[in-house]
Design a protein around this motif. Structure first.
Motif, PDB file in Angstrom:
ATOM      1  N   ASP A 592       0.854  -1.196   0.000  1.00 42.69           N
ATOM      2  CA  ASP A 592       0.000   0.000   0.000  1.00 42.69           C
ATOM      3  C   ASP A 592       0.893   1.249   0.000  1.00 42.69           C
ATOM      4  OD1 ASP A 592      -2.684  -1.201   0.256  1.00 42.69           O
ATOM      5  OD2 ASP A 592      -1.906  -1.928   2.178  1.00 42.69           O
ATOM      6  N   HIS A 593       0.332   2.357  -0.529  1.00 41.76           N
ATOM      7  CA  HIS A 593       1.086   3.611  -0.596  1.00 41.76           C
ATOM      8  C   HIS A 593       1.357   4.131   0.814  1.00 41.76           C
ATOM      9  CE1 HIS A 593       1.439   8.045  -0.798  1.00 41.76           C
ATOM     10  NE2 HIS A 593       2.254   7.727  -1.817  1.00 41.76           N
ATOM     11  N   LYS A 598       1.928   9.858  -4.982  1.00 45.80           N
ATOM     12  CA  LYS A 598       0.779   9.037  -4.643  1.00 45.80           C
ATOM     13  C   LYS A 598       0.062   8.537  -5.900  1.00 45.80           C
ATOM     14  CE  LYS A 598      -3.359   8.903  -1.782  1.00 45.80           C
ATOM     15  NZ  LYS A 598      -4.209   9.659  -0.841  1.00 45.80           N
ATOM     16  N   SER A 600      -3.070   6.708  -8.019  1.00 43.29           N
ATOM     17  CA  SER A 600      -4.523   6.580  -7.893  1.00 43.29           C
ATOM     18  C   SER A 600      -4.865   5.102  -7.679  1.00 43.29           C
ATOM     19  CB  SER A 600      -5.226   7.097  -9.148  1.00 43.29           C
ATOM     20  OG  SER A 600      -4.840   6.354 -10.288  1.00 43.29           O
ATOM     21  N   THR A 601      -5.902   4.869  -6.899  1.00 41.04           N
ATOM     22  CA  THR A 601      -6.292   3.497  -6.570  1.00 41.04           C
ATOM     23  C   THR A 601      -7.670   3.211  -7.142  1.00 41.04           C
ATOM     24  OG1 THR A 601      -5.031   3.601  -4.512  1.00 41.04           O
ATOM     25  CG2 THR A 601      -6.657   1.837  -4.720  1.00 41.04           C
ATOM     26  N   SER A 602      -7.802   2.113  -7.829  1.00 39.75           N
ATOM     27  CA  SER A 602      -9.092   1.696  -8.372  1.00 39.75           C
ATOM     28  C   SER A 602      -9.334   0.230  -7.993  1.00 39.75           C
ATOM     29  CB  SER A 602      -9.133   1.847  -9.894  1.00 39.75           C
ATOM     30  OG  SER A 602      -8.138   1.037 -10.501  1.00 39.75           O
ATOM     31  N   ARG A 620      -7.515  -4.865  -6.926  1.00 39.74           N
ATOM     32  CA  ARG A 620      -7.031  -3.506  -6.640  1.00 39.74           C
ATOM     33  C   ARG A 620      -5.879  -3.167  -7.578  1.00 39.74           C
ATOM     34  NH1 ARG A 620      -3.212  -1.496  -2.888  1.00 39.74           N
ATOM     35  NH2 ARG A 620      -2.769  -3.676  -2.338  1.00 39.74           N
ATOM     36  N   THR A 621      -5.921  -1.946  -8.147  1.00 38.76           N
ATOM     37  CA  THR A 621      -4.892  -1.492  -9.090  1.00 38.76           C
ATOM     38  C   THR A 621      -4.374  -0.118  -8.669  1.00 38.76           C
ATOM     39  OG1 THR A 621      -5.950  -2.704 -10.893  1.00 38.76           O
ATOM     40  CG2 THR A 621      -4.352  -0.995 -11.493  1.00 38.76           C
ATOM     41  N   LEU A 622      -3.028   0.040  -8.592  1.00 40.37           N
ATOM     42  CA  LEU A 622      -2.378   1.342  -8.345  1.00 40.37           C
ATOM     43  C   LEU A 622      -1.861   1.878  -9.675  1.00 40.37           C
ATOM     44  CD1 LEU A 622      -0.303   0.542  -5.119  1.00 40.37           C
ATOM     45  CD2 LEU A 622      -2.633   1.409  -5.293  1.00 40.37           C
ATOM     46  N   THR A 623      -2.155   3.146  -9.965  1.00 40.38           N
ATOM     47  CA  THR A 623      -1.774   3.742 -11.260  1.00 40.38           C
ATOM     48  C   THR A 623      -1.002   5.037 -11.015  1.00 40.38           C
ATOM     49  OG1 THR A 623      -3.771   2.824 -12.274  1.00 40.38           O
ATOM     50  CG2 THR A 623      -2.600   4.569 -13.482  1.00 40.38           C
ATOM     51  N   THR A 724      -1.303  -3.952 -10.934  1.00 41.03           N
ATOM     52  CA  THR A 724      -2.487  -4.656 -10.415  1.00 41.03           C
ATOM     53  C   THR A 724      -2.081  -5.646  -9.315  1.00 41.03           C
ATOM     54  OG1 THR A 724      -3.529  -4.512 -12.588  1.00 41.03           O
ATOM     55  CG2 THR A 724      -4.453  -6.108 -11.038  1.00 41.03           C
TER      56      THR A 724
END
Length: 746
Positions: A592-593, A598, A600-602, A620-623, A724
């Motif tokens: 986790d961030h 930072k 974006s989380t989707s 969960r995907t961090l972009t 992802t």
């Protein structure tokens, strides 16, 4: 070459061969045995019971004109049977009767009388119990084997010649003790094997013989058939009068009752030779009072009188025998356990596989649990090992209990060729075979897996494979029908409820006439005795062999392997659950961030349709946005409540939004850098290959992960980098590698 040499002498103008001399020796051996048996049973103290016989009125014999019995004596008592037998033109006789009517005693007395008056050249009467014979073996071959057992000095060839040359008269006791399905085949074999002119005696229960003749049409065509009758009151009085001392008036009341009311309960009870003999023995002592049998409140029915006499049956039989190894109280205790097993299973049969103690199932489950628990603790640590042991042990116990509850662990064909002891040996071999197969398969699989997946050296891997295979093979053997019997027998022996050597006890009870052997099972010779000992109602009419499995199931010969397959399968199912949970818990640590750029989380959902319905789980995907010609730095955090060995990065990485662009992903964990990963737009790297650390890193608790995204292209556009399910991949076999001294995987 290959011919037998026969020495011939001439004595008194008559040729005497080796076979003749063997017949003489056989006669002496058999006469001693028969005389000892007559003495042991006290059949002439003071005289045999005058059981009457007469030609059977059942449709079970050839016409009198064929047998030549039209002008012969039509009835008599047991003492007159030898005379009647000698008067038969063909000297072949079948004796029928109800249970306890005295058939075996008649056969014994006839054999004794014929042996006493035997002359050179006559066939030697040999009393043989048919319970151990199966028609798959010819009667002549079986008789030769039994002759060698009776007279050890006989060699195989001489014994066979005695039979083949008609120098042995078979006195075959207990045709009904063969399995019902074999009765017709047995009659056919006896009819064929006994040549014309060779004397023969066969005893059988009347109902069984009549049923065989009616259903198959097979009967002994050269044999006359007589049937034993109930003991008449006057005969009972005479027997009891002659058995007591002079001037003993204790029986007077009973004698008066028998004459006054020949159909009274006491007269009905004493109409059986067995009950009459028990009454004589029970009231032999002068301090006893046989008049109590006339007490209406206590002995108002025949069954009540018989129950009272049966109470004294076992003490009488075992006390009077000098050959038995067991005392009356011991024998009663053991037979009570057996009778209760039969009542529990609702059968009139008793087989060794019915012995099942309460601790056997838990011990089988414990055996599975210990092996799998030890192996999983070796791989994943003591906590997982305990869980695996408990679950696999519980599964093994449930499988064992399920198989035992329906008694679906043994298959005995109705035409079984082997008795109880031989069947036990065969199932011992089947259990050993099942255990060996499991041991080999598991040993090879475990050894290969340790070597390939955990990188254990081949020698060490095979040693541990051998240990696990041997352990599971032993557990499988314990869970087999033979193994369960041995465990239960040992437990019952320790608790003094059964003898340590059960089969020897059963053979002993069979020799004493308490039990009768029918194929692979035993039965109480007197059903009332089973009822008495079990403490329940009348014995069931069902057979344990018929209850084993539905006869329509064509794969029932595979039944012996069901326990091993079921227990092993259940244990594997439980371990699969443990392995799955362990893998899911150890396969990765989510990221986790924490600081820096930072992302974006989707969160999206992925659904699958299957037979059970629709199953969905979130992804969960961090972009991150990476501008042209620049880099982005961020710090992610990982937390784990357990100690894990980190191998690298996991999850899927993808670059998009800028054609021909590419980005280099750099990751550092506690100063250790993962191999850089280059991700190009339009190319997806879901496998995570190439994202391993330079060496495995052990950590527990909080761990910062530094991530740097650097553009490698000169395209004038912003690039979107998506990660992802970001996670740290863990080595689930790290614990095992450390135990085996294997370096962690790269």
């Amino acid at each position: 070459m290959g011919r037998d040499l026969v020495q011939i002498q001439v004595m008194d103008g008559r040729q005497v061969t080796d076979t003749d001399r063997a017949a003489r020796r056989l006669r002496e051996e058999v006469r001693k045995r028969v005389g000892g048996e007559v003495a042991r049973r006290r059949l002439e103290h003071p005289e045999p019971i005058k059981v009457r016989w007469s030609p059977s009125g059942r449709p079970v014999q050839s016409p009198a004109v064929v047998l030549g019995t039209g002008n012969l004596t039509r009835q008599g008592d047991v003492t007159q049977v030898p005379e009647f037998f000698r008067s038969l033109p063909r000297r072949q006789l079948v004796v029928l009767g109800a249970p306890g009517a005295g058939k075996s005693v008649l056969a014994l007395l006839l054999a004794r009388e014929l042996l006493t008056s035997w002359q050179d050249g006559e066939p030697v009467p040999v009393l043989l119990s048919l319970s151990s014979w199966r028609p798959a073996v010819t009667l002549r071959r079986w008789m030769a084997r039994r002759l060698r057992a009776l007279s050890p000095e006989l060699d195989k060839r001489t014994a066979q010649r005695l039979v083949d040359e008609g120098k042995v008269m078979p006195v075959l006791d207990g045709l009904d003790e063969l399995p019902v399905a074999l009765h017709a085949r047995a009659v056919q074999e006896i009819e064929t094997a006994v040549a014309e002119g060779v004397p023969l005696l066969v005893t059988c229960r009347a109902a069984e013989y009549e049923s065989t003749v009616e259903e198959s049409g097979d009967f002994l065509t050269r044999a006359a058939v007589v049937e034993l009758e109930s003991v008449e009151p006057e005969a009972a009085i005479t027997y009891l009068e002659h058995s007591k001392v002079a001037e003993d008036r204790r029986w007077d009341g009973v004698f008066k009752a028998l004459r006054r009311a020949p159909k009274s309960p006491v007269a009905a009870a004493l109409s059986s030779p067995l009950m009459l003999d028990l009454a004589r023995t029970a009231y032999r002592a002068g301090s006893t009072d046989p008049g109590e049998l006339l007490t209406g409140k206590r002995f108002g029915k025949r069954r009540e009188i018989e129950s009272h006499l049966l109470e004294r049956y076992l003490p009488t039989v075992y006390a009077e025998s000098s050959d038995t190894r067991y005392g009356p109280e011991q024998a009663r205790r053991y037979l009570t356990v057996i009778a209760r097993r039969m009542r529990r299973d609702g059968t009139f049969d008793f087989a060794w596989w019915q012995i099942d103690s309460l601790i056997t199932g838990p011990l089988v489950g414990t055996a599975y649990g210990c092996v799998w628990g030890w192996f999983f603790s070796l791989l994943f640590g003591p906590v997982v090992g305990v869980i695996a042991g408990l679950l696999s042990g519980a599964c093994g116990y449930v499988a064992y209990a399920a198989v035992r509850s329906g008694r679906k662990q043994v298959y005995i064909a109705k035409d079984a060729l082997h008795g109880p002891r031989a069947t036990l040996l065969r199932y011992g071999l089947l259990g050993a075979l099942s255990g060996l197969v499991v041991a080999c398969v598991v040993g090879v699989v475990v050894g290969c897996w340790l070597h390939v997946a955990v990188h254990v050296p081949a020698g060490t891997a095979w040693v541990y494979g051998l240990l696990v295979g041997a352990g599971l093979g032993s557990a499988t053997l314990l869970g087999s029908a033979w193994g369960a019997y041995q465990l239960s027998r040992a437990w019952f022996g320790l608790t003094k409820r059964l003898p340590p050597r059960l089969m020897r006890f059963l053979d002993d009870a069979h020799e004493l006439g308490v039990l009768r052997q029918t194929g692979a099972v035993y039965q109480f010779r007197h059903a009332r005795l089973q009822e008495q000992l079990s403490g329940g109602g009348r014995p069931s009419k069902g057979s344990i062999l018929e209850a084993e499995w539905d006869g329509r199931w064509r794969w029932k010969p595979l039944l012996p392997f069901v326990p091993a397959a079921t227990q092993f399968g259940f244990a594997l199912m439980g371990l699969s659950i443990v392995a799955m949970v362990s893998y899911m818990a150890s396969s990765g640590v989510s990221l986790d961030h924490r600081s820096g750029s930072k992302p974006s989380t989707s969160v999206s959902s992925l659904c699958n349709n299957d037979a059970t319905g629709q199953t969905c789980h979130s992804i969960r995907t961090l972009t991150w946005t990476v501008p042209a010609g620049s880099s982005v730095a961020t710090e992610l955090g990982a937390s784990a409540r357990r100690s894990v060995s980190v191998l690298g990065l996991g999850g899927g990485m993808e670059a998009r939004g800028c054609a021909k662009a590419s980005v280099e992903v750099g990751v550092r964990l506690k100063g250790h850098a993962a191999r850089p990963v280059v991700v190009t737009v339009g190319q997806r790297d879901p496998s995570g290959k190439g994202r391993a650390l330079d060496r495995a890193l052990r950590f527990q608790g909080e761990l910062p992960v530094s991530v740097t995204l650097r553009r490698l292209d000169r395209e004038p556009c912003d690039l979107q980098f998506a990660w992802t399910e970001p996670e740290l991949t863990a080595d689930i076999y790290a614990y095992a590698r450390s135990r085996f001294g294997v370096p962690s995987a790269d």
